[in-house]
Design an enzyme around this catalytic site. Structure first.
Site, mmCIF file in Angstrom:
data_model
loop_
_atom_site.group_PDB
_atom_site.id
_atom_site.type_symbol
_atom_site.label_atom_id
_atom_site.label_comp_id
_atom_site.label_asym_id
_atom_site.label_seq_id
_atom_site.Cartn_x
_atom_site.Cartn_y
_atom_site.Cartn_z
ATOM 1 N N GLU A 4 0.847 -1.242 -0.149
ATOM 2 C CA GLU A 4 0.004 0.036 0.061
ATOM 3 C C GLU A 4 0.729 1.281 -0.093
ATOM 4 O O GLU A 4 0.835 2.145 1.085
ATOM 5 C CB GLU A 4 -1.038 0.039 1.185
ATOM 6 N N GLU A 55 -4.603 -8.820 -0.823
ATOM 7 C CA GLU A 55 -5.623 -8.905 0.337
ATOM 8 C C GLU A 55 -6.984 -8.697 -0.290
ATOM 9 O O GLU A 55 -7.252 -7.698 -1.016
ATOM 10 C CB GLU A 55 -5.156 -7.713 1.299
#
Length: 701
Positions: free
Chosen positions: A312, A432
């Site tokens: 991220e 994810e």
């Protein structure tokens, strides 16, 4: 997962997996060749096999006239099923399988070949198909002739779920590697926890736990690692030996279990990498030093170990997306350079690169696609994350159901990723996925049946777009203490979605009033291509026509059946039945007795205000808050619906609904607020509160 931003950012991500499948010409593969009057030859090879599953690669040589489109058909002799495919669209009817060309590989010149691959399931045996047809004509290996097909030696099977490195796709075949990683699981909130492995509540990782996860059917494991607290200062940034050895130990255990493994730089993304815009020299030096050490530590490891550059990625102080895209490109390029120049297995190791924020908006995808073009590295994959439509993922703004908005967000995300990467031959991993607020420590935020619908849909839409998914599990799915699934039905629905579709219904709850007459109740079935078989309570089948009727997609439970199922009509769930279908998981239906909830007056403070509530068998779905003039009250004032658990929280054991401090922080002093509580039975109850300083009073509406 980035703990700083996960609840305020609408993540939209999807991922893809698939690709050109290379044949493994070793004694460990199964091969069949045949000759064809129409001019075609087929080579079928099993490149990897494990208990219950396998990876196969198919190469078709066109010996006839040039083709502008093709479909290859065969029959599995042992009942195998295709579960995921790449470089072809595969459909099945029983044991019969047809693989059709994609938009980019339909043209096949004379003497040219086209290849595709797939993952499959098997039980008992995994015998090789003995005949193929290309566009309806049997392949026999030459322009003319009818030689009988010959089969190569059968591959032996192993009872162990572990796969050896020798059965993995060869280095340089990223599409096959990523496809073989499906499905994947995250060892979340563990080695990424700050400052150490058990700091966020999970126990130490054990070989037994990894073995259990592998035995559940997971083929890959993402091991997020935060390095910030485990290396020295500039200029060497030497990684702590004990920490590196612990990471290596878990990696080695995972590889020994047969997992594909992915490690990364995890919360480093917001701890120090995010300062790259204003601290370019130091961040780049630190980033390079850490990856240089990791490259050296793992250069001789199996090719089933993969690296992800940053989790991220985000940049504080960047002027906007365009600068952030450039900064991320620089770091991803440096990551690839460092790993490749370290040699050994790293020369061809699969490297995984994220989009900005690991987000799947089109601008993020296009920027990463440009990076792939510039790098011109054949052994790379993209990654994005997917936590669903934000209002549904967190239960705010009335997002209580898996509705068309949630579904379109999912489909749009997966389509964008597929079209940007997979259709161009670039594999992608959904590194994810889950829903943000599905958590065993905060029950009720996401209604279970609506979550089951989401799980089923993610599995289907990912599978049909050849997306490899890695479940984010920080302890909310697997209880690592006793190695059991916290909700076996949730895991069963996920597992079914890896290979097939499951039917669902408009609800998994049927509410029956505690007093008065009992009437029939109807649910709408979403069959998803399946056929309804019947209803069952435990081991007893309910009787069609007497206990229920089905008309089209409407399932109706009769008054007589409901009267029997609710028994003494005690509040709450009195019976659970299962709707069974021709494939997939049964759909659970709870038969619940209730009366409309009641509330009474209360007083308290902004730090502790609980509304006395007799739930009487009902369950809270959401809460609205409005001022007398109709405007929205409280936080998130762009909607009247407040955040479940963040702003309000039911306590069924205490018979209260707690209004949180965060709610009162944004309520006007002295202005009466009308709260509307929505319950899953369909009941609505209003309650009025007034805040005066830190004091709060409330009463029924």
């Amino acid at each position: 997962m980035n703990l700083q931003s996960i609840r305020r950012t609408r993540w939209r991500a999807g991922v893809v997996a698939g690709g050109l499948a290379a044949l493994l010409a070793t004694s460990m593969i199964t091969a069949v060749s045949a000759q064809a009057a129409a001019g075609c030859r087929v080579a079928y090879a099993v490149s990897s096999q494990w208990t219950g599953g396998f990876t196969a690669n198919v190469t078709v040589t066109n010996l006839g006239d040039p083709l502008t489109g093709w479909n290859l058909a065969w029959t599995f002799p042992s009942g195998q099923q295709v579960t995921q495919a790449w470089n072809a669209t595969v459909t099945s009817s029983g044991a019969q399988v047809t693989a059709a060309n994609m938009s980019y590989n339909g043209a096949v010149a004379t003497n040219a070949t086209v290849s595709f691959g797939f993952n499959g399931s098997w039980s008992g045996s995994n015998a090789t198909p003995t005949a193929f047809t290309l566009n309806g004509v049997t392949c026999t290996g030459g322009v003319s002739g009818t030689a009988s097909p010959t089969a190569g030696p059968s591959r032996s099977t192993s009872p162990s779920p572990s796969a050896s490195a020798s059965t993995s796709p060869q280095p340089g075949n990223p599409m096959a590697t990523v496809a073989a990683m499906q499905p994947g699981w995250n060892l979340g909130n563990t080695l990424d926890a700050i400052p150490d492995e058990t700091a966020w509540g999970n126990p130490l990782t054990t070989q037994a736990m990894l073995h259990h996860v592998r035995a559940q059917g997971y083929n890959s494991i993402r091991i997020p690692v935060t390095w910030s607290n485990h290396h020295g200062s500039a200029p060497a940034y030497t990684i702590d030996t004990a920490w590196l050895n612990r990471v290596r130990q878990i990696v080695d255990w995972s590889l020994a279990e047969g997992f594909y493994v992915l490690i990364n730089l995890h919360h480093d993304s917001w701890q120090w990498i995010n300062t790259y815009p204003t601290d370019r020299t130091n961040v780049l030096a630190r980033f390079t030093a850490v990856w240089t050490q990791l490259a050296a530590a793992f250069r001789s490891h199996s090719s089933r170990l993969t690296f992800e550059s940053i989790n991220e990625p985000q940049f504080t102080g960047a002027s906007g997306d365009e600068q952030s895209y450039q900064l991320l490109h620089e770091l991803n390029a440096e990551f690839v350079r460092v790993i490749r120049q370290s040699g050994g297995g790293n020369a061809t190791r699969l490297l995984v690169l994220p989009t900005l924020f690991t987000n799947a908006d089109q601008g993020r995808l296009d920027s990463l696609a440009a990076t792939f073009t510039a790098l011109h590295d054949p052994n790379v994959a993209a990654t994005v994350h997917f936590y669903g439509y934000w209002p549904f993922s967190t239960n705010i703004a009335g997002g209580t159901r898996y509705d068309s908005a949630v579904e379109q967000d999912l489909i749009g995300t997966f389509d964008r990723v597929h079209n940007t990467f997979v259709s161009r031959g670039i594999p992608v991993i959904i590194g994810e996925w889950a829903l943000l607020n599905w958590d065993h420590t905060r029950p009720g935020i996401i209604e279970r049946g609506e979550f089951l619908k989401f799980l089923e849909a993610v599995g289907y839409h990912a599978r049909t777009r050849r997306l490899t998914t890695m479940l984010w599990d920080a302890g909310q799915f697997l209880n690592r203490g006793d190695l059991s699934w916290r909700d076996p039905g949730v895991f069963a629905m996920m597992k079914a979605s890896w290979t097939t579709r499951s039917a669902t219904a408009s609800s998994d709850q049927v509410y029956v009033p505690r007093t008065g007459s009992i009437t029939s109740k109807a649910l709408t079935l979403n069959l998803s291509g399946t056929s309804f078989l019947g209803l069952r309570q435990g081991t007893t089948d309910l009787v069609s026509g007497t206990d229920y009727t089905v008309s089209g997609t409407t399932l109706t439970l009769t008054a007589a059946a409901l009267t029997r199922l609710v028994g003494s009509r005690a509040y709450g769930v009195n019976a659970t039945i299962a709707a069974r279908f021709s494939s997939g998981e049964p759909w659970p239906i709870s038969i619940i007795t209730y009366d409309p909830p009641t509330q009474t007056a209360a007083s308290g403070t902004t730090s502790s205000f609980a509304i006395p509530t007799q739930f009487r068998g009902d369950q809270l779905a959401t809460m609205e808050a409005r001022y007398a003039d109709g405007t929205n009250a409280g936080p998130a004032n762009w909607t009247s619906y407040k955040g479940f658990w963040d702003h309000f929280q039911p306590d069924y054991s205490a018979n209260t609904i707690l209004l949180k401090t965060a709610f009162f922080a944004e309520v006007n002093d002295g202005a009466p607020v009308t709260l509307t509580f929505h319950f899953w039975s369909g009941t609505r109850v209003t309650y009025r509160i007034t805040k005066s300083g830190t004091s709060v009073t409330g009463g029924i509406g």
